[in-house]
Motif scaffolding. Structure first.
Motif, short mmCIF file in Angstrom:
data_model
loop_
_atom_site.label_atom_id
_atom_site.label_comp_id
_atom_site.label_asym_id
_atom_site.label_seq_id
_atom_site.Cartn_x
_atom_site.Cartn_y
_atom_site.Cartn_z
N ALA A 132 0.83 -1.21 0.00
CA ALA A 132 0.00 0.00 0.00
C ALA A 132 0.86 1.26 0.00
O ALA A 132 0.57 2.23 -0.70
CB ALA A 132 -0.93 -0.01 1.21
N GLN A 133 1.94 1.24 0.76
CA GLN A 133 2.82 2.41 0.81
C GLN A 133 3.64 2.55 -0.47
O GLN A 133 3.90 3.66 -0.93
CB GLN A 133 3.74 2.30 2.03
N LEU A 134 4.01 1.43 -1.08
CA LEU A 134 4.77 1.49 -2.32
C LEU A 134 3.94 2.10 -3.45
O LEU A 134 4.48 2.71 -4.37
CB LEU A 134 5.25 0.09 -2.71
N ARG A 135 2.63 1.98 -3.36
CA ARG A 135 1.75 2.54 -4.39
C ARG A 135 1.78 4.06 -4.44
O ARG A 135 1.23 4.67 -5.36
CB ARG A 135 0.31 2.05 -4.17
N ASN A 136 2.40 4.69 -3.46
CA ASN A 136 2.54 6.15 -3.47
C ASN A 136 3.69 6.62 -4.35
O ASN A 136 3.88 7.83 -4.51
CB ASN A 136 2.77 6.66 -2.04
N TYR A 137 4.43 5.68 -4.94
CA TYR A 137 5.59 6.03 -5.75
C TYR A 137 5.41 5.46 -7.17
O TYR A 137 4.73 4.46 -7.37
CB TYR A 137 6.87 5.48 -5.11
#
Length: 296
Positions: A132-137
């Protein structure tokens, strides 16, 4: 003529046909750039496979033909006129259109991804612990690479570029955030481009894993060549030459022994384009997450 004699003659005919198959030259595309270490890895592996599978036949000479992007290489290989063999990240379309030698050329390392990033983003990536956090990049990838579909299926933002070298330029210019690279590629790719792109860094504390492999492919109308390569690779696995090739080549030698840094985060995503019958948990051909120290 008895049935037994007919069967014997048929077997002898098949053996003679196999032994009679000879080839003077095998054509492959040129490297993607003068820094393409992976090209040398695969050409030298192909040469060894042809030697091991020769079975008394003269080993053909490997010759580079033309420079071509992956999409064109696929098209030319389908025709089988300008090139005879190429190595692709596999997917269902390629396996239907070409003859796949289903032995991963680097034991599935291509599916274990570390990142090439701009040095200014290192602190931000330290905070990424899950998908989920990687989807911010935003990731950069090659326009015709199967990875684009895989990342998008996991809802990871992607920008694509048709030119391999331009991807490094984009990351360095901060036009995307990270370039996911096979476990063995990132270190060398940053090292050889240090003078050109001094702010690139190889970030290893996230492993993005999707089951994936590079196979050698041949045209469908050249089954004897495909069988020759497959036989050679199987012999190389049996006698330890395949793993030795990996341990001693510039592309992959630096990863041994397999290990990850303390605190490395492991993120597994699906590969929807991997054919359903791909047995990526077969330890004869594929590295497993546990070999990197992940309890999966």
């Amino acid at each position: 003529m008895t049935k037994q004699i007919k069967t014997t003659l048929l077997v002898l005919s098949m053996l003679c046909s196999t032994m009679a198959y000879a080839l003077d030259t095998v054509y492959v595309p040129q490297p993607r750039s003068h820094l393409d270490i992976g090209h040398h890895y695969h050409v030298s592996l192909l040469e060894k496979a042809l030697e091991h599978g020769a079975n008394g036949r003269a080993v053909p000479r490997i010759v580079t033909s033309l420079h071509m992007a992956e999409a064109r290489a696929f098209h030319e290989l389908t025709k089988g006129e300008k090139i005879d063999v190429y190595w692709f990240g596999t997917d269902a379309t390629k396996e239907q259109s070409l003859r796949a030698i289903k032995i991963p050329t680097s034991r599935g390392l291509i599916g274990y991804r570390t990142f090439i990033i701009h040095k200014d983003l290192a602190v931000q990536f330290e905070q990424v612990v899950n998908l989920a956090q990687l989807r911010n990049y935003t990731a950069c990838q090659g326009a015709h690479w199967p990875d684009v579909q895989i990342l998008k299926a996991a809802k990871l933002p992607v920008v694509a570029n048709a030119m391999y070298e331009n991807i490094f330029k984009r990351v360095h210019a901060k036009r995307c955030d990270y370039f996911p690279r096979p476990y063995h590629d990132g270190y060398n790719e940053v090292r050889v481009r240090n003078s050109q792109y001094p702010d690139l860094r190889h970030y290893q504390k996230i492993i993005l894993h999707y089951p994936f492999a590079v196979y050698f492919f041949t045209p469908k109308h050249k089954p004897e060549l495909a069988q020759w390569i497959e036989d050679g690779l199987e012999k190389m696995i049996d006698n330890g030459e395949l793993i030795s090739h990996m341990q001693n080549h510039l592309l992959t030698g630096h990863i041994f022994p397999l290990r990850v840094e303390p605190g490395t985060r492991y993120i597994l995503i699906d590969n929807p384009i991997l054919p359903a019958d791909t047995d990526w948990k077969n330890t004869r051909y594929w590295f497993q997450p546990s070999e990197f120290g992940f309890d999966r």
